[in-house]
Motif scaffolding. Structure first.
Motif, PDB file in Angstrom:
ATOM      1  N   GLY A 118      -4.061   1.735  -2.152  1.00 58.53           N
ATOM      2  CA  GLY A 118      -4.723   0.735  -1.325  1.00 58.53           C
ATOM      3  C   GLY A 118      -4.044  -0.609  -1.327  1.00 58.53           C
ATOM      4  N   CYS A 119      -2.730  -0.635  -1.566  1.00 61.62           N
ATOM      5  CA  CYS A 119      -2.043  -1.917  -1.661  1.00 61.62           C
ATOM      6  C   CYS A 119      -1.884  -2.571  -0.286  1.00 61.62           C
ATOM      7  CB  CYS A 119      -0.684  -1.733  -2.314  1.00 61.62           C
ATOM      8  SG  CYS A 119       0.421  -0.686  -1.374  1.00 61.62           S
ATOM      9  N   GLY A 120      -1.861  -1.797   0.785  1.00 66.64           N
ATOM     10  CA  GLY A 120      -1.802  -2.385   2.120  1.00 66.64           C
ATOM     11  C   GLY A 120      -0.406  -2.677   2.624  1.00 66.64           C
ATOM     12  N   ILE A 121       0.628  -2.208   1.912  1.00 66.67           N
ATOM     13  CA  ILE A 121       2.004  -2.474   2.373  1.00 66.67           C
ATOM     14  C   ILE A 121       2.267  -1.767   3.694  1.00 66.67           C
ATOM     15  CG2 ILE A 121       4.417  -1.953   1.833  1.00 66.67           C
ATOM     16  CD1 ILE A 121       3.869  -2.803  -0.987  1.00 66.67           C
ATOM     17  N   CYS A 122       1.722  -0.573   3.837  1.00 66.85           N
ATOM     18  CA  CYS A 122       1.931   0.142   5.096  1.00 66.85           C
ATOM     19  C   CYS A 122       1.320  -0.628   6.260  1.00 66.85           C
ATOM     20  CB  CYS A 122       1.354   1.543   5.008  1.00 66.85           C
ATOM     21  SG  CYS A 122      -0.304   1.633   4.355  1.00 66.85           S
ATOM     22  N   GLU A 123       0.187  -1.221   6.004  1.00 63.06           N
ATOM     23  CA  GLU A 123      -0.477  -1.981   7.065  1.00 63.06           C
ATOM     24  C   GLU A 123       0.366  -3.181   7.481  1.00 63.06           C
ATOM     25  OE1 GLU A 123      -4.443  -3.125   6.068  1.00 63.06           O
ATOM     26  OE2 GLU A 123      -4.701  -4.257   7.920  1.00 63.06           O
ATOM     27  N   ILE A 124       0.988  -3.837   6.475  1.00 64.36           N
ATOM     28  CA  ILE A 124       1.822  -4.991   6.797  1.00 64.36           C
ATOM     29  C   ILE A 124       3.051  -4.552   7.578  1.00 64.36           C
ATOM     30  CG2 ILE A 124       3.237  -6.813   5.783  1.00 64.36           C
ATOM     31  CD1 ILE A 124       1.259  -6.726   3.411  1.00 64.36           C
ATOM     32  N   ASN A 125       3.606  -3.414   7.190  1.00 65.66           N
ATOM     33  CA  ASN A 125       4.848  -2.984   7.803  1.00 65.66           C
ATOM     34  C   ASN A 125       4.674  -2.354   9.171  1.00 65.66           C
ATOM     35  OD1 ASN A 125       7.399  -3.376   6.348  1.00 65.66           O
ATOM     36  ND2 ASN A 125       6.179  -2.592   4.644  1.00 65.66           N
ATOM     37  N   CYS A 126       3.479  -1.936   9.465  1.00 64.99           N
ATOM     38  CA  CYS A 126       3.306  -1.251  10.736  1.00 64.99           C
ATOM     39  C   CYS A 126       3.451  -2.235  11.897  1.00 64.99           C
ATOM     40  CB  CYS A 126       1.938  -0.587  10.803  1.00 64.99           C
ATOM     41  SG  CYS A 126       1.726   0.276  12.347  1.00 64.99           S
ATOM     42  N   PRO A 127       4.336  -1.947  12.843  1.00 68.36           N
ATOM     43  CA  PRO A 127       4.555  -2.905  13.921  1.00 68.36           C
ATOM     44  C   PRO A 127       3.436  -2.951  14.959  1.00 68.36           C
ATOM     45  CG  PRO A 127       6.065  -1.063  14.118  1.00 68.36           C
ATOM     46  CD  PRO A 127       5.253  -0.822  12.895  1.00 68.36           C
ATOM     47  N   ASN A 128       2.622  -1.914  15.048  1.00 70.73           N
ATOM     48  CA  ASN A 128       1.664  -1.857  16.147  1.00 70.73           C
ATOM     49  C   ASN A 128       0.221  -2.003  15.710  1.00 70.73           C
ATOM     50  OD1 ASN A 128       3.978  -0.857  17.520  1.00 70.73           O
ATOM     51  ND2 ASN A 128       3.472   1.099  16.605  1.00 70.73           N
ATOM     52  N   GLY A 129      -0.024  -2.235  14.443  1.00 71.76           N
ATOM     53  CA  GLY A 129      -1.403  -2.241  13.982  1.00 71.76           C
ATOM     54  C   GLY A 129      -2.022  -0.869  14.025  1.00 71.76           C
ATOM     55  N   THR A 130      -1.211   0.137  13.770  1.00 73.43           N
ATOM     56  CA  THR A 130      -1.710   1.507  13.783  1.00 73.43           C
ATOM     57  C   THR A 130      -2.549   1.802  12.555  1.00 73.43           C
ATOM     58  OG1 THR A 130       0.294   2.130  14.931  1.00 73.43           O
ATOM     59  CG2 THR A 130      -0.957   3.897  13.932  1.00 73.43           C
ATOM     60  N   ILE A 131      -2.146   1.195  11.455  1.00 74.73           N
ATOM     61  CA  ILE A 131      -2.776   1.516  10.176  1.00 74.73           C
ATOM     62  C   ILE A 131      -3.705   0.381   9.771  1.00 74.73           C
ATOM     63  CG2 ILE A 131      -2.306   1.806   7.719  1.00 74.73           C
ATOM     64  CD1 ILE A 131       0.263   3.219   8.550  1.00 74.73           C
ATOM     65  N   GLU A 132      -4.842   0.754   9.279  1.00 74.36           N
ATOM     66  CA  GLU A 132      -5.757  -0.243   8.747  1.00 74.36           C
ATOM     67  C   GLU A 132      -6.246   0.259   7.405  1.00 74.36           C
ATOM     68  OE1 GLU A 132      -9.883  -2.442   9.982  1.00 74.36           O
ATOM     69  OE2 GLU A 132      -8.841  -1.248  11.471  1.00 74.36           O
ATOM     70  N   VAL A 133      -6.022  -0.529   6.381  1.00 73.58           N
ATOM     71  CA  VAL A 133      -6.445  -0.120   5.044  1.00 73.58           C
ATOM     72  C   VAL A 133      -7.703  -0.899   4.689  1.00 73.58           C
ATOM     73  CG1 VAL A 133      -5.820  -0.078   2.623  1.00 73.58           C
ATOM     74  CG2 VAL A 133      -4.110   0.402   4.355  1.00 73.58           C
ATOM     75  N   ILE A 134      -8.772  -0.189   4.409  1.00 72.43           N
ATOM     76  CA  ILE A 134     -10.009  -0.849   4.001  1.00 72.43           C
ATOM     77  C   ILE A 134     -10.186  -0.590   2.506  1.00 72.43           C
ATOM     78  CG2 ILE A 134     -12.491  -0.975   4.344  1.00 72.43           C
ATOM     79  CD1 ILE A 134     -11.944   0.109   7.186  1.00 72.43           C
ATOM     80  N   PRO A 135      -9.950  -1.624   1.698  1.00 70.25           N
ATOM     81  CA  PRO A 135     -10.019  -1.391   0.248  1.00 70.25           C
ATOM     82  C   PRO A 135     -11.436  -1.564  -0.291  1.00 70.25           C
ATOM     83  CG  PRO A 135      -9.142  -3.566   0.705  1.00 70.25           C
ATOM     84  CD  PRO A 135      -9.607  -2.999   2.022  1.00 70.25           C
ATOM     85  N   LYS A 136     -11.633  -1.076  -1.460  1.00 67.29           N
ATOM     86  CA  LYS A 136     -12.884  -1.347  -2.163  1.00 67.29           C
ATOM     87  C   LYS A 136     -12.498  -1.608  -3.613  1.00 67.29           C
ATOM     88  CE  LYS A 136     -13.557   3.484  -3.221  1.00 67.29           C
ATOM     89  NZ  LYS A 136     -14.245   4.721  -2.951  1.00 67.29           N
TER      90      LYS A 136
END
Lengths: 378, 151, 374, 159
Positions: D71-89
């Motif tokens: 759940g670190c969210g690096i993929c979300e930062i790297n995604c160019p289109n906002g495809t990924i959204e990480v919802i952490p808990k």
């Protein structure tokens, strides 16, 4: 109800029943006799015309559908594909499905189109097709009308299909259609000449214009062999210019898919489009049949001089099969043209006709006349 | 000519030009009023012959609007960069170079379309990609709440 | 919102204006040409573009450099690899990163493969434009095998996104070398067929020779690059003039013709296919060992300044111009796309020829519309 | 005279070049082994995609329903289109510490351009590409997927 027609029917089968495949006049003659005996001559003619009409209608549809399927398969194999393969085994019902689809399609009225001409055009093309089909000898005795000027008639009739094309292009109120129609006009007018001259070469050789007699004259050898060099040249010219006459690739200037989207029938939809589409294939069938009749002996089997055994085997194959076989070989060649060559430009098309085909043709006619005069043909 | 010689050559045209030797190209900064005359000289002078305009970029520098020309000579093989900028954001005007290089025609239309820089003497200055109701999207102050989503 | 169609004003009544596209079988995409005709003769034409303008340059201003790469795929989708390479080379040049020889070799081979498949598609569609539909299938049949090779190594077929700043995304697939060698052998056998069907064909020659002649002066003035310019005799191969990747280590000829007509443009591309095969053959057996990517910082920031990088795509010179303000996003990113520039010459070339020639000319320029619109 | 010979040479060469082309096409006509068509839905069973094929992003789970995503969210930062959204808990681990973990990993297939940056940059290799390529759906909403399976947990030893 009188049943004596059965007797005459049976009497027709003096030989084995399959004899009618070798001479259809036995069957047609018997039917004619019976009709004449049972109804008045007027009704005989009417009934015969209706029967022939229905038979041709069926023949038209079957040949058209089959040729569309054949074209798709042939081009698929040339292009390393399978072609239609979903509906029925090997996709043989594909064209029927297409036809059903086209029947159900909406016929779109074109704004500002000349609706009368627009609606008439496909029928002109179709009717011309029928008229040409009537004069072709399919087998011995299988012949709707046997004119004594059969060739002349077919030439005259088949060049009328350009009227339909021109009307379609003109009345569509589309610029693509108009350009296509104009191209087609220029094209057919000039290629008519080559076709005529190529066929005249054979008429000189045979000495008659009646198609049945032309076929009969080839009993001892097809004209392409009898007339050797000039006949072969005429054959090649005929195949090239008839391809142009029927607007098929590489001479499909009128359609020119990559330039004019679909040329003269751009604006047609549904069954009217299907008419144009079918007419193209029937036209191909007609020119191929004429080529087969004039050059390759029509329904006449392949005979070699005095080889009796070989000739017997060839005679065993019914004339209708010979006719269909020859026609389809030529159709295949025409298809191969379309799927191999790039399209010509309109001015090159006319150059080809006026600078190459026509002069060669004229010289060829002279050579043939000389040949016949000297008796150097076989 | 290498970059040094180019620099001297440009100096010989006009002493006051601001010349910067970048890593790749010699960059000359010009006023919009100077641009056409100097571009013409560079195009036509025997020893320069910059006959190939291989890139034309419009830039919004925040305050100013500018145009960058990348020139190359197919005869001598050297390249040069011309830069010009104008602070007029409402009605920016820069001379067109499309009569020197035909390729500038489309490039300048693109720059006009996306940045709103008007090229005077351009033969056919119309919007290229967008229709006339659009703003000039490559400007930094362009706002479009619907199509631009910021994270 | 309806845009007014500006039509060239004319006094003569002979004018006949026809709209080719945006949906037309031979414009290969959504290019619209407003052609005014006299009879069948083209008097002038105006390209109308922008139907798929996505604002890639604007988008680039808000994303980071590694993220830009996947957008460049979508400009000239047939030269996706070279487009990627241009951005990567630019970033590497700006950061002064040394990349290993292995990366250079891989990039060169991949570039040439994608040039090869692009020219095959050109051959295919050009044949189809001229009416020989079979060419289309033969060209695509052979291209498909290259796409399979791409797919095996990169995971993508057309939009490979294989490059990343500092190297490539994955190492080569173990089967790569064998497959490429097999393919070269296969395709060398197919090239004579190409010649038999199209190049040697008398109809094809008649259709293309002397049509749409582009003189050397015009080619320079219009800024034409790539095979289209080399057909006019303009030596503009970036691979020769400014070698990048491993192009300085291979021997190849710059294909040059002097005729400048449609036929020469076609021949230039067919000859380039042969040259590409030569280049791949020289490299494929000696790919050196080494890392396939150099470790880069997680956030790539270019130092402040201007950067320009050119590569030779299948259609000409792709220039990437970046103005950086030291951030992780470019301040201004400009792609000098070859097709956009090549489109400008269409009116000049087609004037005075027939519609059929217009199709041949626009086919021979090999325009890719997404690259025009960006 | 030379004109005439030129003329016939033209005709002859032209016809010869046409025949050459026809030999190729007719050759293929009589060579069905050259057919390259694949019958797609029929060959589905033995259709194998390449291992690296970028079908869609998935999060591999092992048999205990455990994944590697922290759940670190690096993929979300790297995604160019906002495809990924990480919802952490935040969860409380066994030793009583508060820790960031993944609640939902939302992946919007419809926006994905398959640039592979998320898979490439994931520090714990939690993401991968699957070879599935049949993405057509009737409802666009079903293109938005949750990659971590319900009730799944972080794999032991992954930080």
């Amino acid at each position: 109800m009188r049943f004596d027609f059965i007797a005459s029917y049976v009497s027709a089968f003096t030989g084995p029943w399959w004899k009618i495949f070798y001479d259809f006049s036995i069957l047609t003659g018997a039917v004619d006799e019976w009709l004449k005996g049972s109804v008045s001559p007027f009704w005989t003619t009417v009934i015969e015309m209706v029967v022939v009409g229905v038979v041709f209608l069926l023949f038209y549809a079957v040949v058209g559908l089959f040729l569309v399927y054949a074209e798709r398969k042939v081009c698929a194999f040339i292009q390393n594909r399978l072609g239609p393969n979903r509906i029925g085994p090997f996709g043989i019902f594909q064209t029927i499905a297409d036809l059903v689809k086209l029947l159900f399609k909406e016929i779109i009225p074109i704004k500002n189109a000349d609706s009368l001409l627009f609606n008439i055009a496909p029928y002109i093309v179709i009717i011309v097709n029928f008229m040409a089909l009537a004069a072709i000898p399919y087998a011995k005795g299988l012949h709707a009308i046997d004119f004594n000027i059969g060739i002349f008639y077919i030439l005259a009739v088949s060049s009328m299909s350009v009227v339909g094309v021109l009307l379609a292009g003109w009345s569509s109120n589309s610029k693509y259609s108009l350009i296509g129609a104009m191209r087609s006009g220029a094209q057919i007018v000039s290629y008519e000449l080559s076709i005529g001259l190529a066929l005249i070469t054979i008429v000189i050789l045979s000495g008659t214009m009646q198609l049945s007699e032309i076929v009969e004259a080839q009993r001892t050898g097809w004209f392409i062999f009898k007339g050797h060099i000039p006949a072969v040249i005429a054959f090649v010219i005929y195949v090239i210019s008839s391809t142009a006459e029927i607007n098929r690739g590489p001479f499909d200037m009128a359609e020119a898919e990559s330039e004019l989207t679909a040329g003269y029938h751009t604006e047609y939809s549904g069954i009217k489009f299907a008419f144009f589409y079918l007419a193209e294939y029937i036209n191909m069938f007609i020119v191929a049949s004429i080529a087969a009749t004039m050059f390759l002996g029509g329904w006449m089997p392949f005979h070699i001089g005095n080889l009796e055994g070989f000739n017997m085997v060839m005679d065993f194959i019914p004339p209708f099969i010979w006719y269909i076989g020859k026609t389809f070989v030529i159709i295949w060649i025409i298809m191969l043209f379309k799927w191999t060559f790039p399209r010509l430009r309109i001015d090159q098309l006319l150059t080809l006709e006026w600078k190459y085909l026509l002069p060669i043709n004229l010289v060829n006619v002279l050579i043939m006349a000389f040949l016949v005069l000297k008796g150097w043909h076989f | 000519m290498d970059n040094k010689q180019l620099e001297e050559f440009v100096k010989s045209i006009d002493q006051d030009l601001e010349i910067r030797n970048g890593k790749q190209f010699t960059e000359v900064t010009l006023l919009p009023s100077q641009l056409y005359a100097i571009a013409k000289l560079l195009r036509e002078k025997e020893e320069a012959q910059f006959d190939f305009l291989f890139n034309l970029t419009g830039v919004d520098y925040g305050q100013d609007l500018g145009v960058v020309y990348h020139l190359r000579s197919t005869v001598h093989g050297h390249s040069i960069v011309l830069k010009t900028r104008t602070s007029d954001r409402v009605n920016p005007n820069i001379d067109s170079v499309s009569d020197l290089w035909e390729t500038a025609n489309l490039h300048e239309r693109e720059v006009y379309d996306l940045l709103g820089i008007k090229f005077t003497n351009h033969p056919d200055l119309r919007r290229l990609f967008l229709d006339s109701s659009w703003g000039f999207p490559l400007r930094k102050d362009y706002v479009d709440d619907i199509n631009i989503v910021t994270k | 919102m309806e845009e007014k169609v500006e039509i060239i004003a004319t006094d003569e009544k002979q004018e006949f204006i026809i709209n080719m596209g945006p949906q037309h079988p031979s414009t290969h995409g959504v290019l619209r040409l407003v052609v005014s005709l006299q009879g069948e003769m083209v008097k002038s034409l105006q390209p109308h573009i922008g139907y798929i303008h996505r604002g890639i340059e604007k988008m680039c201003e808000s994303i980071t450099y590694p993220q830009i790469i996947h957008l460049t795929d979508r400009m000239d989708y047939l030269s996706a690899h070279q487009n990627n390479e241009a951005v990567c080379l630019l970033v590497e040049k700006a950061l002064e990163v040394d990349i290993s020889d292995r990366i250079k070799y891989i990039r060169t081979i991949m570039s040439e493969l994608s040039r090869l498949q692009s020219h095959q598609l050109f051959w295919a569609t050009f044949g189809m434009d001229l009416g020989g539909q079979t060419c289309y299938f033969y060209g695509l049949r052979d291209r498909e095998m290259i796409l399979d090779i791409f797919e095996e190594t990169t995971g993508g077929r057309m939009l490979v996104s294989y490059n990343c700043p500092g190297g490539v995304m994955y190492d080569l697939h173990p089967d790569f070398q064998k497959k490429v060698k097999d393919y070269i052998k296969y395709f060398r056998k197919k090239l004579p067929e190409y010649d038999a069907i199209l190049t040697g064909n008398v109809i094809f020659r008649e259709r293309t020779t002397g049509i749409g002649t582009l003189s050397l002066q015009d080619a320079i003035s219009f800024g034409i690059t790539g095979p289209s310019a080399r057909a006019s005799g303009l030596s503009c191969d970036i691979r020769k003039h400014e070698p990048y990747s491993a192009y300085d280590r291979v021997k190849f000829n710059e294909v040059l013709f002097t005729e400048g007509d449609t036929c020469a443009r076609y021949l230039a591309r067919v000859e380039e296919m042969r040259e590409s095969l030569n280049i791949i053959e020289q490299l494929i057996d000696n790919i050196p060992e080494g890392p396939y990517a150099v470790k880069m910082k997680p956030v790539i920031k270019l130092p402040e300044g201007d950067y320009f990088q050119r590569v030779e795509t299948a259609r000409g010179e792709l220039g990437v111009y970046v103005i950086s303000d030291g951030n992780k996003n470019p301040f201004r990113m400009k792609f000098r796309s070859p097709n956009f520039v090549n489109l400008g010459v269409l009116n000049h070339l087609a004037k005075g020829f027939k519609i059929a020639d217009l199709i041949a000319i626009s086919g021979s320029l090999d325009l890719i519309i997404p690259d025009i619109d960006r | 005279m030379s004109n005439i010979s030129e003329y016939f040479k033209d005709v002859f060469n032209g016809v010869l070049s046409l025949l050459k082309g026809m030999r190729v096409t007719a050759g293929y006509f009589f060579k069905p082994s050259a057919i390259v068509t694949q019958k797609y839905p029929e060959n589905r069973k033995n259709l194998v995609m390449f291992e690296r094929f970028k079908g869609e992003v998935v999060m591999p789970h092992n048999e205990n329903n455990e994944h590697k995503c922290t759940g670190c969210g690096i993929c979300e930062i790297n995604c160019p289109n906002g495809t990924i959204e990480v919802i952490p808990k935040s969860i409380i681990t066994e030793d009583g510490k508060k820790k960031r973990a993944i609640d939902k990993h939302i992946y919007r297939l419809g926006m994905c351009t398959f640039c592979a940056l998320c898979v490439k940059t994931c520090p714990s290799n939690a993401l991968a590409f699957s070879q599935k390529f049949e993405h057509a759906v009737f409802d666009r909403a079903s293109l938005t997927k949750q990659l971590n399976k319900p009730g799944s947990q972080l794999m032991k030893g992954v930080e």
